[in-house]
Design an enzyme around this catalytic site. Structure first.
Site, PDB file in Angstrom:
ATOM      1  N   GLU A   1      39.697  25.946  45.812  1.00 37.84           N
ATOM      2  CA  GLU A   1      40.689  25.455  46.766  1.00 37.84           C
ATOM      3  C   GLU A   1      40.859  26.419  47.938  1.00 37.84           C
ATOM      4  O   GLU A   1      41.082  26.003  49.064  1.00 37.84           O
ATOM      5  CB  GLU A   1      42.022  25.286  46.038  1.00 37.84           C
ATOM      6  CG  GLU A   1      42.709  23.991  46.376  1.00 37.84           C
ATOM      7  CD  GLU A   1      43.906  23.748  45.482  1.00 37.84           C
ATOM      8  OE1 GLU A   1      45.006  23.608  46.016  1.00 37.84           O
ATOM      9  OE2 GLU A   1      43.741  23.710  44.253  1.00 37.84           O
TER      10      GLU A   1
ATOM     11  N   THR B   1      26.951  52.684  46.389  1.00 39.82           N
ATOM     12  CA  THR B   1      27.047  51.732  45.278  1.00 39.82           C
ATOM     13  C   THR B   1      27.773  50.472  45.743  1.00 39.82           C
ATOM     14  O   THR B   1      27.332  49.351  45.496  1.00 39.82           O
ATOM     15  CB  THR B   1      27.811  52.361  44.085  1.00 39.82           C
ATOM     16  OG1 THR B   1      27.221  53.617  43.772  1.00 39.82           O
ATOM     17  CG2 THR B   1      27.750  51.472  42.869  1.00 39.82           C
TER      18      THR B   1
ATOM     19  N   ASN C   1      45.695  52.003  47.420  1.00 37.66           N
ATOM     20  CA  ASN C   1      45.272  51.068  46.375  1.00 37.66           C
ATOM     21  C   ASN C   1      46.439  50.304  45.774  1.00 37.66           C
ATOM     22  O   ASN C   1      46.303  49.147  45.388  1.00 37.66           O
ATOM     23  CB  ASN C   1      44.499  51.807  45.275  1.00 37.66           C
ATOM     24  CG  ASN C   1      43.158  52.314  45.790  1.00 37.66           C
ATOM     25  OD1 ASN C   1      42.681  51.857  46.822  1.00 37.66           O
ATOM     26  ND2 ASN C   1      42.553  53.254  45.089  1.00 37.66           N
TER      27      ASN C   1
END
Length: 446
Positions: free
Chosen positions: A251, A142, A225
């Site tokens: 930017e 996925t 994580n």
């Protein structure tokens, strides 16, 4: 407003999303049900990431997609289940089985219209959409296949809007599938022209950082994580808080991407220390700046000493004053053998945000007064592509596993095409670094 929509795709994207939104809520004093724990300050910059509903609830401008339900179901039943609108959490019935072709051609095709509609709804609620932040892994079916399909769609529907990716690069320690090199090469090839800037995070590098700097014996995905979420928070802080510099997605590109294809900055973060160590260390601006040039703090394993810098962007947060930053950078320039490409001024772009980093409660990182995230575009990151291409070649020489992709409607020629594109990308990096040597030599001879 300059809103950003976050799109979290596949298991890695969704789990990083969980860690990031938990942290963003903490930073903006938003409770798990979307209400404020403290009355909001006059600074409404957080509205770039959160939308206010008529009930004075704040909902993330985000969407989570996975082709199978288990990971998103954890969000649906977890602590933050009331934060997201149910329509923002999209799942399919069968997963992409670590197969790019399933994510891109068969299973993914059925979902892409629905996801596209949901993103359109989020975009319609923005007054000045700035762009998209896309979180995914290179290795999953996925994460690789559906991401590239959706990015093609976003390019068509939102032509000029920026698309920045946070992509998880496959690592041997935390590898979940033998075909990760195939998926990674295929997705990089397909998204190369659709993505403006990609921040790669190599699981192996993060794994080692957790092990070494945070004394975690066997780091889990949760540990990884949480660290990644601090980095994402630093990179996006200037979009969510009133800061001195670097306020815009465009930017980043202007400062970091000299050529359209050379858009993979190396991310380094400091200080990464556990609470026990922070107790004994006082980390000055000079020290954390210097740490950014230690390969041990990089999010991708490569050797910047072997490469050349094209651009450097330092994002500070917390108790930092410009004078200290200037002194620290001057010291780096004199003490370290930093090689910049000849055609690039050795200027460092600096951003300062006065909001100090906030660690997640129960997390591994110490509470510190200041931190810095360095984004540098260096030719050394081409090493990451070389490693991936080598693994791809070993399997593809035997045509191992290729039938799984072809049986999902993909043509075998796509493998060769993707591999050639990555060979060209490696060559692009080589040329950026070496072209200029030849010019110098000619100049020296004359």
């Amino acid at each position: 407003m300059r809103e950003c929509i976050s799109v979290h795709i596949g298991q890695a994207g969704v789990q990083i999303g969980n860690a990031c939104w938990e942290l963003f809520c903490l930073e903006h004093s938003i409770q798990p049900d979307g209400t404020f724990s403290d009355p909001p300050s006059s600074d409404d910059s957080f509205a770039t990431f959160f939308r206010e509903t008529s009930m004075s609830k704040y909902v993330p401008r985000a969407i989570m997609v996975d082709l199978e339900p288990t990971v998103v179901d954890e969000v649906r039943t977890g602590t933050y289940r009331h934060l997201f609108h149910p329509e923002q959490l999209i799942t399919g019935k069968e997963d992409a089985a670590n197969n790019y072709a399933r994510g891109h051609y068969t299973v993914g095709k059925d979902k892409v219209d629905m996801v596209s509609d949901r993103i359109r709804k989020l975009a319609d609620s923005c007054s000045g959409l700035q762009g998209f932040l896309i979180f995914h892994s290179f290795g999953g079916g996925t994460g690789s296949g559906f991401t590239s399909l959706l990015m093609e769609r976003l390019s068509v529907e939102y032509g000029k809007k920026s698309k920045l990716e946070f992509a998880i690069y496959p690592a041997p320690q935390a590898s979940s599938a033998v075909v990760e090199p195939y998926n990674s090469v295929l997705t990089t090839h397909t998204t190369l022209e659709h993505s403006d800037c990609v921040f790669m995070v190599d699981n192996e590098a993060i794994y080692d950082i957790c092990h070494r700097n945070l004394d975690i014996e066997r780091p889990t995905y949760t540990n990884l994580n949480r660290l990644i979420s601090q980095i994402v928070s630093s990179i996006t802080a200037s979009l969510r808080f009133d800061g001195a510099l670097n306020v815009d997605l465009t930017e980043f590109q202007t400062n970091l991407v000299p050529f359209p294809r050379i858009h993979f900055p190396l991310v380094t973060y400091a200080p990464i220390i556990s609470s026990d160590r922070a107790y004994h260390e006082q980390l000055s601006v000079a020290e954390i700046t210097s740490s950014c040039f230690e390969p041990n703090n990089q999010m991708v394993k490569c050797d910047p000493q072997q490469g050349k810098y094209m651009a450097c962007c330092m994002l500070y947060r917390g108790d930092v004053v410009p004078k200290d930053v200037n002194v620290a950078i001057a010291a780096i320039k004199t003490n370290r053998s930093l090689q910049f490409v000849d055609w690039c001024p050795t200027g460092f772009k600096v951003g300062i945000n006065y909001q100090p980093p906030i660690p997640t409660p129960g997390g591994d990182l110490a509470q510190v007064q200041r931190a810095v995230c360095m984004l540098s575009n260096t030719t050394a990151i081409a090493e990451a592509w070389a490693r991936l291409d080598h693994k791809f070649d070993l399997m593809y020489a035997k045509r191992a596993f290729v039938h799984w992709y072809v049986s999902e409607g993909m043509e075998e020629g796509e493998f060769a095409e993707a591999r050639e594109d990555l060979a060209a990308l490696e060559k692009d990096y080589d040329e950026v670094a070496t072209d200029l040597f030849e010019d110098e030599n000619e100049a020296g001879d004359s």
